[in-house]
Design a protein around this motif. Sequence first.
Motif, PDB file in Angstrom:
ATOM      1  N   ALA B   3      34.380-118.452  58.954  1.00  0.00           N
ATOM      2  CA  ALA B   3      35.081-118.339  57.680  1.00  0.00           C
ATOM      3  C   ALA B   3      36.372-119.149  57.759  1.00  0.00           C
ATOM      4  N   ILE B   4      36.689-119.802  56.647  1.00  0.00           N
ATOM      5  CA  ILE B   4      37.855-120.682  56.592  1.00  0.00           C
ATOM      6  C   ILE B   4      38.686-120.293  55.379  1.00  0.00           C
ATOM      7  N   ASP B   5      40.005-120.209  55.548  1.00  0.00           N
ATOM      8  CA  ASP B   5      40.892-119.858  54.422  1.00  0.00           C
ATOM      9  C   ASP B   5      41.990-120.919  54.344  1.00  0.00           C
ATOM     10  N   ILE B   6      41.929-121.696  53.242  1.00  0.00           N
ATOM     11  CA  ILE B   6      42.836-122.836  53.067  1.00  0.00           C
ATOM     12  C   ILE B   6      43.975-122.447  52.135  1.00  0.00           C
ATOM     13  N   GLY B   7      45.188-122.414  52.632  1.00  0.00           N
ATOM     14  CA  GLY B   7      46.345-122.112  51.792  1.00  0.00           C
ATOM     15  C   GLY B   7      47.428-123.161  51.948  1.00  0.00           C
ATOM     16  N   GLY B   8      48.392-123.125  51.058  1.00  0.00           N
ATOM     17  CA  GLY B   8      49.457-124.117  51.088  1.00  0.00           C
ATOM     18  C   GLY B   8      50.397-123.959  52.269  1.00  0.00           C
ATOM     19  N   ALA B  62      37.209-120.345  51.737  1.00  0.00           N
ATOM     20  CA  ALA B  62      38.041-119.867  50.631  1.00  0.00           C
ATOM     21  C   ALA B  62      39.191-120.856  50.512  1.00  0.00           C
ATOM     22  N   SER B  63      39.297-121.506  49.375  1.00  0.00           N
ATOM     23  CA  SER B  63      40.347-122.526  49.245  1.00  0.00           C
ATOM     24  C   SER B  63      41.227-122.273  48.041  1.00  0.00           C
ATOM     25  N   ALA B  64      42.508-122.630  48.208  1.00  0.00           N
ATOM     26  CA  ALA B  64      43.398-122.682  47.063  1.00  0.00           C
ATOM     27  C   ALA B  64      42.821-123.677  46.057  1.00  0.00           C
ATOM     28  N   ALA B  65      43.075-123.443  44.771  1.00  0.00           N
ATOM     29  CA  ALA B  65      42.475-124.232  43.683  1.00  0.00           C
ATOM     30  C   ALA B  65      43.390-125.394  43.284  1.00  0.00           C
ATOM     31  N   SER B  75      41.409-129.869  45.706  1.00  0.00           N
ATOM     32  CA  SER B  75      42.685-130.520  45.370  1.00  0.00           C
ATOM     33  C   SER B  75      43.769-129.447  45.243  1.00  0.00           C
ATOM     34  N   PRO B  76      44.014-128.673  46.317  1.00  0.00           N
ATOM     35  CA  PRO B  76      44.919-127.521  46.167  1.00  0.00           C
ATOM     36  C   PRO B  76      46.313-127.956  45.704  1.00  0.00           C
ATOM     37  N   VAL B  77      46.807-127.247  44.659  1.00  0.00           N
ATOM     38  CA  VAL B  77      48.116-127.581  44.097  1.00  0.00           C
ATOM     39  C   VAL B  77      49.170-127.681  45.206  1.00  0.00           C
TER      40      VAL B  77
END
Lengths: 314, 314
Positions: B3-8, B62-65, B75-77
């Motif tokens: 599982a991968i969680d992409i945040g800023g 799971a990625s930021a939008a 293209s996470p803000v």
Amino acid sequence: MIAIDIGGTKLAAGLVDPDGVVTARRATPTPAGDAEAVWPALAGLLDELVALGRPVGGAGIASAAPMDLRAGTVSPVNIPGWRDFPLVARVAQRLGGLPVRLAGDAVCMALAEHHHGAGRGSGCLLGMVVSTGVGGGFVFDGKPHLGALGNAGHVGHVVLDPAGPECACGARGCAEAIASGPSMVRWAVERGWRPADAARADAAALAADARSGDEVALAAFQRSGAAVAHLITVCVALCEVDRVVIGGGVAQAWDLLEPAITATLRTWAGLDFLRRVELRPAELGADAGLVGAAALLAGGSPLRAVPVRATTSA
Amino acid sequence: MIAIDIGGTKLAAGLVDPDGVVTARRATPTPAGDAEAVWPALAGLLDELVALGRPVGGAGIASAAPMDLRAGTVSPVNIPGWRDFPLVARVAQRLGGLPVRLAGDAVCMALAEHHHGAGRGSGCLLGMVVSTGVGGGFVFDGKPHLGALGNAGHVGHVVLDPAGPECACGARGCAEAIASGPSMVRWAVERGWRPADAARADAAALAADARSGDEVALAAFQRSGAAVAHLITVCVALCEVDRVVIGGGVAQAWDLLEPAITATLRTWAGLDFLRRVELRPAELGADAGLVGAAALLAGGSPLRAVPVRATTSA
């Protein structure tokens, strides 16, 4: 397939073929009175269809809301005699145990447009009706989104403006209280608009005057369009619909409504993806309820003839 | 499952078992810079997990939008270096061709709560995160509603008040511009609130002061709760969700937020069915992103070991 469309002013029933063509139809004004006054009128329509002797695989019902799909009951706001009325069981019994499916009338409109109209090819569709009320329905991946009890798609009661006009539902600033035909007319009349024919103060008269350059009539369409634009961005933000098909009396003035919607879309849509939505006028008109009701039985059941009853009374 | 969680601010990866338990985890701050500066940091985490030698059936992200599910790009803000970054292909390549699924981080939170947390048993769930931003995700009939390109659930950018404060997205009166932690703090500071520790002007400090009876702090929670209530009725009107699970920093003050939400629910909900919704605080905390990402591969693929690469560079 037998299709049934339950409205506050009219009860309709028909036979719909797999291509969404209505091959027989019957309708009657919705009787006033209690539950047992309304039911025989519908039962009579069903008996007339059955008497045609054509084999059917089931019945789909498009009903005015609200409803409870788990219980199979409906409580349409505009049919006071039906409160928790067991419509699914009654129809199934009348049709000798045929499978029966139920959904909201605007959900059925959306499904009809998806399968046979302006919604073809959309993966996430919103069907909207802007008429005496404002209603809607979602079709995701080709299937109707019904919600927990069948009441999803109530776009007309999204509060768009907390400072807006009172709505019949008790809240303030609902989409319906701003964008519906009667709301547009009320707003225009308050600002001095008078229809050429005093007996016809409706959205069609307002549209005719807007096309002749009447400023209040034009502003009424701009205001309604701005509310619809706001509502559309809400639906895109929440459900990422890729297309919106709009029907109903107000949308018949597509030449006025569509530019009013697109003019303000950016006001409500800060993020790029909120603007990425196609708008289309509905294609199916008044038959959409029946066609969508029939589509609830997609896949369907083996066709069989329903025995004709000796009497049309309940 | 990987599982991968992409945040800023943070990139996280882990191994999650079928019961939603995170059995290994790795994390690193999100590097600044262009696309090829960010990717090696994530690739390094994946290599570390692969080096554990445990068989896996696939990877969920799971990625930021925003994102584009059809293209497999994000293209996470808050990650300016990633614009249309082909994340799905890169991860698949790094993991030797394992199946990879992608969804928004709040959609994954909602899915995790549905499968393993406060959303269990809900047929139409909204998971909401009220934190530095306001995000959300829907789970209908046990499946995430992704929308046309994976961007459904953007509850934070629903315009709740056309006369409301400006939002970073460019619109006015978005839910996020009213109800998020920073929006609450800004509003309270403008009205004279000062935190005990000037360096900690956040929702937790605001909550502590509200519990001590500070009127501005209390009013900030009431205002945020009213916006969340409005947002919830919009989601019920459109999708007829039957339960809302709320997580994030602001929701940790559930003792303040929950009464503020329920106090105003009727203001926005004229129709009975709009009030028929259960509210629950989230149960899974910071792991929800990883747990939900793994749940994207429900059903899954045969487990196999991924060969360890000789180098962790891209």
